[in-house]
Design a protein around this motif. Structure first.
Motif, PDB file in Angstrom:
ATOM      1  N   GLU B  69       0.826  -1.208   0.000  1.00 54.75           N
ATOM      2  CA  GLU B  69       0.000   0.000   0.000  1.00 54.75           C
ATOM      3  C   GLU B  69       0.858   1.254   0.000  1.00 54.75           C
ATOM      4  N   ALA B  70       1.891   1.241   0.821  1.00 56.70           N
ATOM      5  CA  ALA B  70       2.763   2.420   0.908  1.00 56.70           C
ATOM      6  C   ALA B  70       3.424   2.713  -0.434  1.00 56.70           C
ATOM      7  N   MET B  71       3.930   1.665  -1.077  1.00 62.64           N
ATOM      8  CA  MET B  71       4.594   1.872  -2.361  1.00 62.64           C
ATOM      9  C   MET B  71       3.620   2.404  -3.405  1.00 62.64           C
ATOM     10  N   MET B  72       2.448   1.815  -3.452  1.00 64.79           N
ATOM     11  CA  MET B  72       1.472   2.225  -4.455  1.00 64.79           C
ATOM     12  C   MET B  72       0.954   3.639  -4.183  1.00 64.79           C
ATOM     13  N   ALA B  73       0.745   3.958  -2.920  1.00 61.25           N
ATOM     14  CA  ALA B  73       0.269   5.300  -2.589  1.00 61.25           C
ATOM     15  C   ALA B  73       1.298   6.345  -2.992  1.00 61.25           C
ATOM     16  N   GLU B  74       2.560   6.038  -2.708  1.00 64.04           N
ATOM     17  CA  GLU B  74       3.631   6.953  -3.095  1.00 64.04           C
ATOM     18  C   GLU B  74       3.687   7.093  -4.614  1.00 64.04           C
ATOM     19  N   ALA B  75       3.463   5.991  -5.287  1.00 65.92           N
ATOM     20  CA  ALA B  75       3.486   6.008  -6.748  1.00 65.92           C
ATOM     21  C   ALA B  75       2.355   6.872  -7.291  1.00 65.92           C
ATOM     22  N   ALA B  76       1.195   6.793  -6.660  1.00 68.02           N
ATOM     23  CA  ALA B  76       0.063   7.583  -7.131  1.00 68.02           C
ATOM     24  C   ALA B  76       0.368   9.069  -7.015  1.00 68.02           C
ATOM     25  N   VAL B  77       1.021   9.440  -5.914  1.00 70.64           N
ATOM     26  CA  VAL B  77       1.433  10.840  -5.754  1.00 70.64           C
ATOM     27  C   VAL B  77       2.380  11.246  -6.877  1.00 70.64           C
ATOM     28  N   ALA B  78       3.351  10.381  -7.129  1.00 76.42           N
ATOM     29  CA  ALA B  78       4.320  10.673  -8.177  1.00 76.42           C
ATOM     30  C   ALA B  78       3.635  10.773  -9.541  1.00 76.42           C
ATOM     31  N   ALA B  79       2.642   9.922  -9.746  1.00 72.79           N
ATOM     32  CA  ALA B  79       1.949   9.939 -11.038  1.00 72.79           C
ATOM     33  C   ALA B  79       1.222  11.263 -11.261  1.00 72.79           C
ATOM     34  N   ARG B  80       0.654  11.772 -10.182  1.00 73.38           N
ATOM     35  CA  ARG B  80      -0.039  13.051 -10.318  1.00 73.38           C
ATOM     36  C   ARG B  80       0.948  14.183 -10.574  1.00 73.38           C
ATOM     37  N   ALA B  81       2.153  14.043 -10.082  1.00 72.89           N
ATOM     38  CA  ALA B  81       3.168  15.071 -10.284  1.00 72.89           C
ATOM     39  C   ALA B  81       3.706  15.065 -11.707  1.00 72.89           C
ATOM     40  N   VAL B  82       3.500  13.968 -12.401  1.00 68.72           N
ATOM     41  CA  VAL B  82       4.038  13.859 -13.764  1.00 68.72           C
ATOM     42  C   VAL B  82       3.443  14.943 -14.670  1.00 68.72           C
ATOM     43  N   THR B  83       2.164  15.198 -14.520  1.00 69.87           N
ATOM     44  CA  THR B  83       1.491  16.179 -15.371  1.00 69.87           C
ATOM     45  C   THR B  83       2.237  17.511 -15.377  1.00 69.87           C
ATOM     46  N   ALA B  84       2.685  17.925 -14.195  1.00 67.52           N
ATOM     47  CA  ALA B  84       3.364  19.213 -14.086  1.00 67.52           C
ATOM     48  C   ALA B  84       4.661  19.235 -14.890  1.00 67.52           C
ATOM     49  N   THR B  85       5.393  18.133 -14.873  1.00 69.99           N
ATOM     50  CA  THR B  85       6.690  18.097 -15.551  1.00 69.99           C
ATOM     51  C   THR B  85       6.538  18.145 -17.063  1.00 69.99           C
ATOM     52  N   LEU B  86       5.291  17.964 -17.536  1.00 71.07           N
ATOM     53  CA  LEU B  86       5.075  17.970 -18.985  1.00 71.07           C
ATOM     54  C   LEU B  86       5.080  19.385 -19.561  1.00 71.07           C
TER      55      LEU B  86
END
Lengths: 218, 218
Positions: B69-86
């Motif tokens: 759960e911890a890994m996936m939750a952290e990943a979800a946060v990172a995934a949302r941050a991807v949009t900004a880097t675009l």
DNA sequence: CGGCATACAAACCAATCGGTCGGTTTCTTT
DNA sequence: AAAGAAACCGACCGATTGGTTTGTATGCCG
């Protein structure tokens, strides 16, 4: 009366026992997964004793590897047979993808395959032993693909992509089976890839896709 | 002098210990795989005793699930941050695919993810507990995808196909790392999918791809 | 027929598994 | 300061693991 004729030859018994243990192993890998497929469980399912296993295999690792090899070898045979079934199909391309999906990315083969691939990641010994059969299966795919997409150029990469799609699709189905078995998305992919093959003659691809490409494994 | 001030609050200690155990668990899952990640190995890597684990987790299963759960939750946060880097990228589409590949289909996240998915197949309890975080990550992907491909229609299925490709590609890399990290094939896929999005307005697809489509998981 | 190797069964073994428990340290509360 | 709770340690437990050994039945061959 003649001398008591043996009901079954030693070679037969040996061969059958190996096959029985291998089959039970594959069933257990599907039902319980790698970590749940203990020797006791496997032998219990096969209905034989520990001694039988010890006589035919040097270790549990050996049994697992043998079972994997057997499954993959059988799969390679089936893959080569796929080409023949394509005769008479109006859409050989779509038929091939569908056949590969049905036979290799569903059911026990898919389940066990994923267990094996994941196991191979942390078990170099197993990975090394299974590499040949993995490659053999892929080569069989390549042969069938070549017969379904006659135009020689560029098909190789598209086959690899297709296998990628099927794998990702299989992974999806493993977690949550869909109602239509992903048939719609397979149709979408078939259309996209065929369009690509078609248009490939006329105009070049926007983004270059050069560079050396290694063969896909399974 | 005042009363001896505690160097670290109990809440801090508790939180840190949980994080330490979770981190060790994820490392072990990557290094030894699911079947090799025994409690002893995990605790040894974390450098703590058995009692620490028992105090914070009800069982090994609980620890594994919490780590996942911890890994996936952290990943979800990172995934949302991807949009900004675009922002500022000339080719947002290709950049998105590349970012998703680099962050979610390589390294520890990829290794552990595959272990988890395979484990979930034969462990319904774990599957049920992890489903929400799987879905959350996919939803984050969908958000980023939407921002990279502004034209609304049909992009959803193409995202799913893209994730399929990346998964299959990741599986390939797990077995045998390629020299270029499959960059060429990613480029090919990017081109194909963009061409499809482009041409989709003009002419319809040869083979129908209708029907309800379920969201991809991970 | 008789000696022998193979095929298989079942009891047995040390090692390791996940989990528990009494005891000690460290913080919190009054 | 004192009492109590939370954090943590390390020895311990029964169950199960992969693997071995001893014994027996069966097909093979001279």
């Amino acid at each position: 009366m003649a001398v008591t004729s043996p009901s079954r030859t030693q070679e037969e018994r040996s061969r059958d026992m190996r096959a029985l243990l291998i089959e039970a192993t594959l069933d257990c890998l599907q039902a319980q997964g790698f970590h749940g497929a203990s020797l006791s469980v496997i032998l219990d399912r096969a209905g034989v004793s520990r001694g039988a296993w010890a006589h035919h295999f040097s270790s549990k690792h050996d049994l697992l590897a043998a079972a994997a090899e057997a499954m993959m070898a059988e799969a390679a045979v089936a893959a080569r047979a796929v080409t023949a079934t394509l005769d008479g199909e109006e859409d050989r391309f779509a038929a091939l993808i569908e056949q590969v999906w049905q036979r290799f990315y569903r059911g026990r083969h898919r389940d066990v395959l994923f267990e094996l691939v994941v196991a191979c990641r942390t078990d170099g010994e197993l990975a090394q032993r299974l590499r040949p059969v993995f490659i053999e299966l892929i080569e069989s795919f390549r042969g069938a693909w070549g017969s379904a997409t006659p135009d020689a150029s560029g098909g190789g990469d598209l086959l690899t992509l297709t296998l990628f799609v099927l794998r990702g699709m299989a992974m999806q189905e493993m977690l949550a089976e869909s109602a239509d078995g992903q048939a719609a998305l397979r149709g979408l992919w078939t259309g996209i890839s065929r369009d690509f093959l078609q248009s490939r003659h006329d105009r070049p691809l926007r983004q270059g896709a050069g560079g050396p490409l290694l063969g896909a494994i399974t």
